[in-house]
Scaffold this motif. Structure first.
Motif, PDB file in Angstrom:
ATOM      1  N   TYR A 126       1.890   6.493  -5.452  1.00 15.93           N
ATOM      2  CA  TYR A 126       2.606   5.773  -4.394  1.00 15.93           C
ATOM      3  C   TYR A 126       3.239   6.680  -3.337  1.00 15.93           C
ATOM      4  CZ  TYR A 126       6.804   6.976  -7.044  1.00 15.93           C
ATOM      5  OH  TYR A 126       7.788   7.646  -7.703  1.00 15.93           O
ATOM      6  N   ARG A 127       3.086   7.966  -3.472  1.00 17.46           N
ATOM      7  CA  ARG A 127       3.748   8.927  -2.595  1.00 17.46           C
ATOM      8  C   ARG A 127       3.497   8.657  -1.112  1.00 17.46           C
ATOM      9  NH1 ARG A 127       2.009  14.215  -4.526  1.00 17.46           N
ATOM     10  NH2 ARG A 127       0.053  13.503  -3.663  1.00 17.46           N
TER      11      ARG A 127
ATOM     12  N   ARG B 245      -0.812  -3.590  -3.909  1.00 18.52           N
ATOM     13  CA  ARG B 245      -1.180  -3.034  -5.220  1.00 18.52           C
ATOM     14  C   ARG B 245      -0.500  -3.794  -6.348  1.00 18.52           C
ATOM     15  NH1 ARG B 245      -0.674   3.503  -4.208  1.00 18.52           N
ATOM     16  NH2 ARG B 245      -2.243   3.634  -2.569  1.00 18.52           N
ATOM     17  N   GLU B 246       0.780  -4.114  -6.167  1.00 19.97           N
ATOM     18  CA  GLU B 246       1.504  -4.847  -7.208  1.00 19.97           C
ATOM     19  C   GLU B 246       0.908  -6.237  -7.406  1.00 19.97           C
ATOM     20  OE1 GLU B 246       5.948  -6.416  -8.418  1.00 19.97           O
ATOM     21  OE2 GLU B 246       5.679  -5.342  -6.531  1.00 19.97           O
TER      22      GLU B 246
ATOM     23  N   GLU C  77       1.240  -1.629   1.424  1.00 19.03           N
ATOM     24  CA  GLU C  77       0.217  -1.210   0.462  1.00 19.03           C
ATOM     25  C   GLU C  77       0.755  -1.303  -0.958  1.00 19.03           C
ATOM     26  OE1 GLU C  77      -3.276   0.210  -1.328  1.00 19.03           O
ATOM     27  OE2 GLU C  77      -2.875  -0.799   0.561  1.00 19.03           O
ATOM     28  N   LEU C  78       1.991  -0.902  -1.163  1.00 18.90           N
ATOM     29  CA  LEU C  78       2.589  -0.999  -2.499  1.00 18.90           C
ATOM     30  C   LEU C  78       2.667  -2.452  -2.941  1.00 18.90           C
ATOM     31  CD1 LEU C  78       5.436   1.642  -2.244  1.00 18.90           C
ATOM     32  CD2 LEU C  78       3.270   1.836  -3.479  1.00 18.90           C
TER      33      LEU C  78
ATOM     34  N   ASP D  35       3.574  10.086  -9.426  1.00 20.00           N
ATOM     35  CA  ASP D  35       4.070  10.061  -8.054  1.00 20.00           C
ATOM     36  C   ASP D  35       2.944  10.008  -7.027  1.00 20.00           C
ATOM     37  OD1 ASP D  35       3.190  12.664  -8.404  1.00 20.00           O
ATOM     38  OD2 ASP D  35       4.996  13.588  -7.570  1.00 20.00           O
TER      39      ASP D  35
ATOM     40  N   ALA E  54       1.931   5.885   0.229  1.00 21.50           N
ATOM     41  CA  ALA E  54       1.572   4.482   0.474  1.00 21.50           C
ATOM     42  C   ALA E  54       2.690   3.777   1.237  1.00 21.50           C
ATOM     43  CB  ALA E  54       1.319   3.772  -0.842  1.00 21.50           C
TER      44      ALA E  54
END
Length: 65
Positions: free
Chosen positions: A21-22, A32-33, A28-29, A18, A24
């Protein structure tokens, strides 16, 4: 830190925590992906290049015999 998802793949296991990504943002997610997929593609591409190089090496050995 808590593991919220576990993914099993042929060459390894990925645990998502967690804290990954808590705090973010959605942007941003997404970044990252996209980076994760780019790295995975690069790994697969390099593995394919090594496989082809090994096949070529084996072909050359067979021809020289």
């Amino acid at each position: 830190m808590a593991v919220v998802a576990t993914y099993h793949y042929p060459h390894g296991t990925v645990e998502v925590c967690d804290d990954a990504y808590r705090d973010a943002s959605p942007e941003e997610l997404k970044r990252r992906e996209e980076r994760m997929w780019a790295v995975a593609y690069e790994i697969a591409l390099n593995a394919e290049k090594r496989r082809r190089a090994k096949e070529n090496e084996n072909d050359l050995e067979r021809r020289s015999v």
